[in-house]
Design a protein around this motif. Structure first.
Motif, PDB file in Angstrom:
ATOM      1  N   PRO A  59       0.820  -1.220   0.000  1.00 15.28           N
ATOM      2  CA  PRO A  59       0.000   0.000   0.000  1.00 15.28           C
ATOM      3  C   PRO A  59       0.852   1.268   0.000  1.00 15.28           C
ATOM      4  O   PRO A  59       0.500   2.263  -0.648  1.00 15.28           O
ATOM      5  CB  PRO A  59      -0.815  -0.123   1.290  1.00 15.28           C
ATOM      6  N   ALA A  60       1.972   1.234   0.721  1.00 15.07           N
ATOM      7  CA  ALA A  60       2.858   2.396   0.748  1.00 15.07           C
ATOM      8  C   ALA A  60       3.432   2.669  -0.639  1.00 15.07           C
ATOM      9  O   ALA A  60       3.480   3.819  -1.098  1.00 15.07           O
ATOM     10  CB  ALA A  60       3.988   2.176   1.753  1.00 15.07           C
ATOM     11  N   PHE A  61       3.867   1.606  -1.315  1.00 21.49           N
ATOM     12  CA  PHE A  61       4.407   1.754  -2.665  1.00 21.49           C
ATOM     13  C   PHE A  61       3.366   2.350  -3.613  1.00 21.49           C
ATOM     14  O   PHE A  61       3.663   3.265  -4.394  1.00 21.49           O
ATOM     15  CB  PHE A  61       4.883   0.410  -3.197  1.00 21.49           C
ATOM     16  N   LEU A  62       2.137   1.827  -3.567  1.00 23.85           N
ATOM     17  CA  LEU A  62       1.090   2.328  -4.453  1.00 23.85           C
ATOM     18  C   LEU A  62       0.768   3.794  -4.145  1.00 23.85           C
ATOM     19  O   LEU A  62       0.551   4.592  -5.055  1.00 23.85           O
ATOM     20  CB  LEU A  62      -0.161   1.467  -4.317  1.00 23.85           C
ATOM     21  N   THR A  63       0.749   4.144  -2.874  1.00 28.81           N
ATOM     22  CA  THR A  63       0.518   5.536  -2.499  1.00 28.81           C
ATOM     23  C   THR A  63       1.581   6.432  -3.099  1.00 28.81           C
ATOM     24  O   THR A  63       1.286   7.487  -3.686  1.00 28.81           O
ATOM     25  CB  THR A  63       0.524   5.683  -0.960  1.00 28.81           C
ATOM     26  N   ILE A  64       2.835   6.010  -2.954  1.00 31.61           N
ATOM     27  CA  ILE A  64       3.959   6.813  -3.440  1.00 31.61           C
ATOM     28  C   ILE A  64       3.961   6.903  -4.965  1.00 31.61           C
ATOM     29  O   ILE A  64       4.165   7.976  -5.542  1.00 31.61           O
ATOM     30  CB  ILE A  64       5.290   6.210  -2.946  1.00 31.61           C
ATOM     31  N   ALA A  65       3.722   5.781  -5.635  1.00 33.56           N
ATOM     32  CA  ALA A  65       3.842   5.730  -7.090  1.00 33.56           C
ATOM     33  C   ALA A  65       2.676   6.398  -7.810  1.00 33.56           C
ATOM     34  O   ALA A  65       2.871   7.104  -8.800  1.00 33.56           O
ATOM     35  CB  ALA A  65       3.967   4.275  -7.548  1.00 33.56           C
ATOM     36  N   VAL A  66       1.465   6.189  -7.310  1.00 33.39           N
ATOM     37  CA  VAL A  66       0.289   6.684  -8.031  1.00 33.39           C
ATOM     38  C   VAL A  66       0.206   8.206  -8.019  1.00 33.39           C
ATOM     39  O   VAL A  66      -0.287   8.807  -8.975  1.00 33.39           O
ATOM     40  CB  VAL A  66      -0.996   6.057  -7.444  1.00 33.39           C
ATOM     41  N   MET A  67       0.685   8.846  -6.959  1.00 30.84           N
ATOM     42  CA  MET A  67       0.604  10.314  -6.898  1.00 30.84           C
ATOM     43  C   MET A  67       1.270  10.995  -8.090  1.00 30.84           C
ATOM     44  O   MET A  67       0.621  11.738  -8.825  1.00 30.84           O
ATOM     45  CB  MET A  67       1.193  10.828  -5.578  1.00 30.84           C
ATOM     46  N   PRO A  68       2.575  10.772  -8.325  1.00 30.08           N
ATOM     47  CA  PRO A  68       3.188  11.439  -9.480  1.00 30.08           C
ATOM     48  C   PRO A  68       2.726  10.868 -10.817  1.00 30.08           C
ATOM     49  O   PRO A  68       2.609  11.607 -11.797  1.00 30.08           O
ATOM     50  CB  PRO A  68       4.691  11.203  -9.268  1.00 30.08           C
ATOM     51  N   PHE A  69       2.437   9.562 -10.864  1.00 25.15           N
ATOM     52  CA  PHE A  69       2.065   8.942 -12.128  1.00 25.15           C
ATOM     53  C   PHE A  69       0.684   9.370 -12.611  1.00 25.15           C
ATOM     54  O   PHE A  69       0.397   9.299 -13.813  1.00 25.15           O
ATOM     55  CB  PHE A  69       2.125   7.417 -12.024  1.00 25.15           C
ATOM     56  N   THR A  70      -0.190   9.769 -11.693  1.00 25.40           N
ATOM     57  CA  THR A  70      -1.526  10.241 -12.089  1.00 25.40           C
ATOM     58  C   THR A  70      -1.689  11.735 -11.856  1.00 25.40           C
ATOM     59  O   THR A  70      -2.753  12.290 -12.102  1.00 25.40           O
ATOM     60  CB  THR A  70      -2.632   9.509 -11.316  1.00 25.40           C
ATOM     61  N   TYR A  71      -0.629  12.367 -11.357  1.00 27.72           N
ATOM     62  CA  TYR A  71      -0.634  13.811 -11.121  1.00 27.72           C
ATOM     63  C   TYR A  71      -1.733  14.193 -10.128  1.00 27.72           C
ATOM     64  O   TYR A  71      -2.423  15.187 -10.278  1.00 27.72           O
ATOM     65  CB  TYR A  71      -0.842  14.569 -12.440  1.00 27.72           C
ATOM     66  N   SER A  72      -1.879  13.381  -9.072  1.00 30.63           N
ATOM     67  CA  SER A  72      -2.956  13.625  -8.113  1.00 30.63           C
ATOM     68  C   SER A  72      -2.622  13.039  -6.756  1.00 30.63           C
ATOM     69  O   SER A  72      -2.322  11.841  -6.646  1.00 30.63           O
ATOM     70  CB  SER A  72      -4.269  13.023  -8.618  1.00 30.63           C
ATOM     71  N   ILE A  73      -2.671  13.863  -5.712  1.00 30.80           N
ATOM     72  CA  ILE A  73      -2.487  13.384  -4.345  1.00 30.80           C
ATOM     73  C   ILE A  73      -3.647  12.471  -3.963  1.00 30.80           C
ATOM     74  O   ILE A  73      -3.465  11.422  -3.346  1.00 30.80           O
ATOM     75  CB  ILE A  73      -2.393  14.573  -3.366  1.00 30.80           C
ATOM     76  N   THR A  74      -4.856  12.875  -4.325  1.00 30.00           N
ATOM     77  CA  THR A  74      -6.049  12.105  -3.991  1.00 30.00           C
ATOM     78  C   THR A  74      -5.977  10.687  -4.535  1.00 30.00           C
ATOM     79  O   THR A  74      -6.280   9.716  -3.820  1.00 30.00           O
ATOM     80  CB  THR A  74      -7.303  12.803  -4.537  1.00 30.00           C
ATOM     81  N   ASN A  75      -5.591  10.538  -5.788  1.00 27.65           N
ATOM     82  CA  ASN A  75      -5.508   9.203  -6.395  1.00 27.65           C
ATOM     83  C   ASN A  75      -4.521   8.309  -5.653  1.00 27.65           C
ATOM     84  O   ASN A  75      -4.760   7.111  -5.467  1.00 27.65           O
ATOM     85  CB  ASN A  75      -5.109   9.308  -7.865  1.00 27.65           C
TER      86      ASN A  75
END
Length: 466
Positions: free
Chosen positions: A401-417
């Motif tokens: 979950p930590a990895f997905l939190t870290i990776a998805v933010m910049p990759f989707t350009y969204s903190i919420t995502n």
């Protein structure tokens, strides 16, 4: 000054007035782009009736809300956390909501969103959600935000650009505009990064602010002698006039319930839900990230005076809608001020004061090009990234979950995502491991909402509202 020190707890938090002032300046110059960008985003859109908002009035409204709410956060919340019109939220208002109704109705929805968030805060629900998040996920949020704002810095400066779809490539971004670095503006950014990290490595006080000011001066000189087609949103040239008259014409132009008659209750509810969810978790991530970077979290990983801070953030959304500048929210760019040493709300008095000056001195205060301010974002991204060492990567139940939190933010350009991906993954893995009872019920509820958030398109189609 002793009474001011005690009120803001400057010495108690290991800071000085000099650091707070430098941090206030750094935060302002790092987020001053919103004075240009928000009017461009909102001003470029048309409502259902073809009306557009005036750019000068939007600039005034943006500066006013940022000044007032940033100062209130500093005095009442005592956090180095500046507020202004939220990026992403303004795009939702401009391109998703306004085309369905009038601007007054659209801004009324923003006010309703802010009021709903205030209710969630006063009932303790919003604070309870933040306390329910496991500490490693909070740290992952901070790290993800660090990568996200570093990416923002690279993109804003033109160091990284999006490859046009017509290229027929599966690679989404590239170095520079053509796969190579070219142009004076990018050079200013690169020199700014080198200057900032060099000063930071030498532990020079005011490293970030020194870099921003130095690179702005260099940009002005280069712009005056070189043939440069475009710097981006802000051109670094001395303006023809220093003082400009603010135009408060947009203040109070909102309709609380007009949207219901224009689009129907179901559509309005879904639109408000989108605004609330984005604002709710963007702010949560920002508050946790900034507080963690400033070393202000307590032994349990909780933010001091969290309820008050969240209530002020909700009130900022109301203020943004009432002023027609879109929902205002906490800014992750406040990390630039924290990087300069800000630890208290005193720095907000400086940042808010500069936004107040921007009401009259916009031509001068907006000459800082993105290429001069972006190195601060890259540098602060590094500082926030250092928290990754506190996550136990050997425990997959938290590491994934930590990895997905870290990776998805910049990759989707969204903190919420990023937060949503982390929440859903955490709940799923805990359930698979037979630990569902250990998951706080609020995390279950938040994860369910995120599933709706991620699946909003098919849901709208099933309900027949799209």
């Amino acid at each position: 000054m002793n009474s001011v020190d005690r009120f803001f707890r400057v010495s108690e938090r290991g800071s000085t007035f000099g650091r707070e002032i430098r941090g206030g300046f750094a935060t302002f110059f790092t987020m001053a782009y919103i004075l240009v960008l928000n009017p461009i985003i909102l001003g470029s859109a048309k409502d259902k009736f073809g009306h557009q908002l005036d750019a000068v009035q939007l600039t005034t409204a943006t500066a006013l809300v940022a000044a007032v709410m940033t100062i209130i956060m500093g005095v009442a919340g005592n956090l180095p956390l500046a507020l202004a019109a939220g990026l992403g939220l303004n795009a939702v208002v401009a391109f998703q909501i306004a085309p369905l109704m009038s601007w007054d109705d659209a801004m009324g929805l923003v006010v309703l969103e802010g009021l709903l968030i205030c209710v969630l805060v006063m009932t303790g629900l919003r604070e309870a959600v933040m306390h329910a998040i496991p500490q490693p996920l909070k740290q992952a949020i901070s790290v993800g935000i660090g990568l996200f704002i570093a990416f923002i810095g690279f993109v804003d400066a033109g160091f990284v650009t999006r490859i046009p779809d017509i290229a027929g490539t599966t690679v989404p971004v590239q170095l520079g505009g053509t796969g190579t670095l070219s142009g004076w503006p990018v050079l200013v950014f690169c020199l700014g990064v080198l200057l900032t990290v060099g000063l930071l490595a030498r532990k020079v006080k005011g490293a970030i602010l020194i870099s921003i000011v130095t690179m702005t001066v260099l940009a002005i000189v280069i712009n005056s002698i070189a043939d440069i087609k475009a710097w981006g949103l802000t051109t670094p040239s001395w303006p023809d006039k220093i003082v400009d008259t603010p135009d408060f014409g947009l203040l109070g132009h909102f309709s609380l319930f007009g949207a219901f008659s224009e689009t129907g209750a179901v559509t309005v509810v879904l639109l408000i839900f989108t605004l609330v969810l984005s604002d709710f978790f963007d702010t949560m991530g920002t508050v946790v990230g900034i507080s963690a970077e400033a070393g202000l979290l307590d032994d349990k990983g909780q933010v001091p005076q969290l309820g008050r801070v969240l209530l002020i953030d909700g009130a900022a959304a109301v203020a943004g809608g009432a002023a027609s500048s879109s929902s205002a929210t906490s800014y992750i760019e406040s990390a630039a001020g924290v990087g300069e040493g800000s630890r208290t709300g005193f720095s907000n008095l400086v940042t808010g004061g500069l936004f107040a000056l921007a009401l009259f001195l916009t031509p001068v205060l907006t000459i800082v090009p993105l290429q001069a301010a972006a190195p601060a974002l890259v540098t602060v991204g590094f500082l926030m990234m250092t928290q990754v060492k506190n996550i136990d990567w050997d425990k997959y139940e938290i590491a994934i979950p930590a990895f997905l939190t870290i990776a998805v933010m910049p990759f989707t350009y969204s903190i919420t995502n990023g937060i949503g991906a982390g929440f859903v993954a955490y709940v799923l893995i805990q359930t698979v491991l037979g630990k569902a009872k250990d998951v706080h019920w609020l995390l279950w509820g938040a994860s369910a909402l995120f599933l709706v958030y991620f699946g909003i398109d098919p849901i709208e189609q099933v309900l027949g509202v799209k």
